[in-house]
Design an enzyme around this catalytic site. Structure first.
Site, mmCIF file in Angstrom:
data_model
loop_
_atom_site.group_PDB
_atom_site.id
_atom_site.type_symbol
_atom_site.label_atom_id
_atom_site.label_comp_id
_atom_site.label_asym_id
_atom_site.label_seq_id
_atom_site.Cartn_x
_atom_site.Cartn_y
_atom_site.Cartn_z
ATOM 1 N N LYS A 115 0.820 -1.215 0.000
ATOM 2 C CA LYS A 115 0.000 0.000 0.000
ATOM 3 C C LYS A 115 0.849 1.258 0.000
ATOM 4 C CE LYS A 115 -4.474 -1.500 1.656
ATOM 5 N NZ LYS A 115 -5.528 -1.348 2.652
ATOM 6 N N LYS A 197 -3.728 -10.724 -6.657
ATOM 7 C CA LYS A 197 -5.046 -11.034 -6.096
ATOM 8 C C LYS A 197 -6.109 -10.041 -6.569
ATOM 9 C CE LYS A 197 -5.098 -8.383 -1.846
ATOM 10 N NZ LYS A 197 -5.413 -8.181 -0.483
ATOM 11 N N LYS A 200 -10.429 -4.831 -4.263
ATOM 12 C CA LYS A 200 -11.457 -3.785 -4.365
ATOM 13 C C LYS A 200 -10.947 -2.529 -5.046
ATOM 14 C CE LYS A 200 -13.468 -4.350 0.216
ATOM 15 N NZ LYS A 200 -12.378 -4.494 1.192
HETATM 16 P P1 TYM Z 1 -10.535 -6.548 3.277
HETATM 17 O O1 TYM Z 1 -11.674 -5.609 3.358
HETATM 18 O O2 TYM Z 1 -9.385 -6.222 2.402
HETATM 19 O O3 TYM Z 1 -11.038 -7.966 2.823
HETATM 20 C C1 TYM Z 1 -12.108 -8.602 3.465
HETATM 21 C C2 TYM Z 1 -11.899 -10.104 3.446
HETATM 22 O O4 TYM Z 1 -11.801 -10.587 2.118
HETATM 23 C C3 TYM Z 1 -10.620 -11.393 1.983
HETATM 24 N N1 TYM Z 1 -10.098 -11.190 0.615
HETATM 25 C C4 TYM Z 1 -9.895 -12.168 -0.273
HETATM 26 N N2 TYM Z 1 -10.095 -13.498 -0.187
HETATM 27 C C5 TYM Z 1 -9.804 -14.230 -1.289
HETATM 28 N N3 TYM Z 1 -9.342 -13.704 -2.444
HETATM 29 C C6 TYM Z 1 -9.121 -12.384 -2.567
HETATM 30 N N4 TYM Z 1 -8.692 -11.878 -3.710
HETATM 31 C C7 TYM Z 1 -9.407 -11.550 -1.445
HETATM 32 N N5 TYM Z 1 -9.318 -10.212 -1.212
HETATM 33 C C8 TYM Z 1 -9.735 -10.014 0.047
HETATM 34 C C9 TYM Z 1 -9.671 -10.857 3.030
HETATM 35 O O5 TYM Z 1 -8.718 -11.822 3.383
HETATM 36 C C10 TYM Z 1 -10.613 -10.531 4.161
HETATM 37 O O6 TYM Z 1 -10.884 -11.692 4.922
HETATM 38 N N6 TYM Z 1 -7.644 -6.221 7.286
HETATM 39 C C11 TYM Z 1 -8.906 -6.753 6.840
HETATM 40 C C12 TYM Z 1 -10.099 -6.163 7.566
HETATM 41 C C13 TYM Z 1 -10.069 -6.314 9.037
HETATM 42 C C14 TYM Z 1 -10.196 -7.530 9.752
HETATM 43 C C15 TYM Z 1 -10.149 -7.170 11.135
HETATM 44 C C16 TYM Z 1 -10.369 -8.849 9.379
HETATM 45 C C17 TYM Z 1 -9.924 -5.329 9.958
HETATM 46 N N7 TYM Z 1 -9.974 -5.835 11.206
HETATM 47 C C18 TYM Z 1 -10.234 -8.131 12.122
HETATM 48 C C19 TYM Z 1 -10.452 -9.815 10.380
HETATM 49 C C20 TYM Z 1 -10.389 -9.464 11.740
HETATM 50 C C21 TYM Z 1 -9.018 -6.413 5.362
HETATM 51 O O7 TYM Z 1 -8.263 -5.691 4.823
HETATM 52 O O8 TYM Z 1 -10.082 -6.898 4.756
#
Ligand code: TYM
Length: 335
Positions: A115, A197, A200
């Protein structure tokens, strides 16, 4: 007495449209856990502002994440669904844990490195301490399991390290959480660049499928997906990343095994294969899209869900926070 249910916590950033990657890697698994566990699913708006957000878009995206959680099948009576910014304990514990986390370990985080390359004009301290706030999210609820996609494994490790370090100093304050990563769909790749990957925030919209994309758009994105020159539908992530990604997606939405899917498409060219994957995805997403459209008309219902669940989350979170404050030596508040 019945054995106490274990606790699950996870979250998603409202930093854009939820993608098929988010759904297959996380949300879909969450819906399968709600009966067996006490679950909390947060919309992590505090995390989202580590990258500059447009206020109106952030507000809308946050509501959309909430609606998609419910539309995908999370029952808001059973699961605690809420906005992170509504429970200030997250930020409070986040600060405390910052004082128990080392610069060295944070600078090793892959997501930070990626990032800060992408947002070179805004490498803010929040981006750097992002994993600490994430650790606070998880540890506040004495979480046992954290269902996430493969990309979050490193953040889970640091959360465990921070919890262990705190416990070593102050006794048994935090439960040490485990990652829960599904077998299929844990890493969905970008459709046109299957070496990275699906994300979003990708600027190439043909790389991502959003849960709320129109069916015709979804089909056209799959038709344009990158494959290879072999014309053989076979699972081989090293040699055939595009085809393997499509197979993964197909199996995740149809619950078929890779071997079954390979057999099914043994004699079809890539054209037919890509259409079949696109159609299977559309079929899976259509009911979710319909439900979101219904929920979008029902503001009172959504407000009521959030109000109720914020209370439930706060009660648990503050119990842990008070314990932490006491251990640290903060003077207790007189009521
Ligand atoms: P975020 O919003 O980027 O993604 C949400 C969830 O989607 C999964 N994910 C994927 N899984 C498979 N293939 C992909 N291409 C892909 N892109 C995203 C992510 O692994 C995630 O599970 N840091 C976290 C948000 C967060 C969080 C937490 C998660 C904040 N606090 C506490 C768990 C526990 C995140 O960036 O999610």
């Amino acid at each position: 007495m019945a054995e106490e249910k274990k606790t699950i916590f996870s979250g998603m950033q409202p930093s854009g449209l939820i993608t098929l990657g988010n759904y297959l890697g996380a949300l879909r698994n969450w819906t399968q856990l709600q009966d067996e566990y006490n679950c909390l699913y947060c919309i992590v708006d505090l995390h989202a502002i580590t990258v500059r957000q447009d206020p109106a878009k952030l507000r809308r995206a946050s509501k959309e994440v909430l609606m998609q959680y419910i539309a995908a099948g999370l029952d808001p009576e059973k699961n605690i669904i809420y906005y992170q910014s509504h429970v200030p304990a997250h930020a409070e514990l986040g600060w405390i844990l910052n004082c128990f986390t080392y610069m060295g370990e944070l600078s090793r985080m892959t997501q930070f490195k990626e990032k800060s390359q992408k947002h070179a004009d805004n490498i803010n301290a929040g981006l750097f301490t992002y994993p600490v706030l994430m650790a606070a999210d998880i540890l506040l609820y004495q979480t046992d399991l954290v269902p996430v996609g493969e990309d979050q494994r490193q953040h889970l490790e640091i959360a465990r390290d921070i919890a262990g370090r705190f416990n070593n100093l102050y006794g048994d304050v935090f439960r040490i959480p485990e990652a829960y990563i599904g077998k299929v769909g844990a890493r969905v790749m970008a459709l046109q660049q299957p070496d990275k990957k699906m994300s979003k925030s990708d600027e190439n919209k043909n790389n991502t499928v959003a849960l709320l994309d129109e069916p015709a758009v979804i089909l056209s994105k799959f038709k344009k997906a990158m494959t290879d020159s072999e014309n053989e539908v076979r699972y081989d992530p090293e040699q055939k990343p595009g085809v393997s990604n499509l197979l993964n997606i197909y199996c995740a939405v149809t619950d078929k095994t890779i071997a079954e899917a390979e057999r099914e498409f043994a004699n079809s060219g890539y054209g037919n294969f890509k259409v079949a994957v696109g159609e299977a995805v559309v079929e899976k997403l259509e009911p979710i899209q319909k439900k979101v459209a219904e929920l979008d008309k029902n503001k009172d219902y959504l407000d009521q869900i959030i109000a109720m669940n914020t209370e439930r989350a706060s009660a648990i979170a503050y119990k842990t926070l008070r314990k932490v404050q006491k251990k640290l030596g903060f003077v207790p508040r007189v009521r």
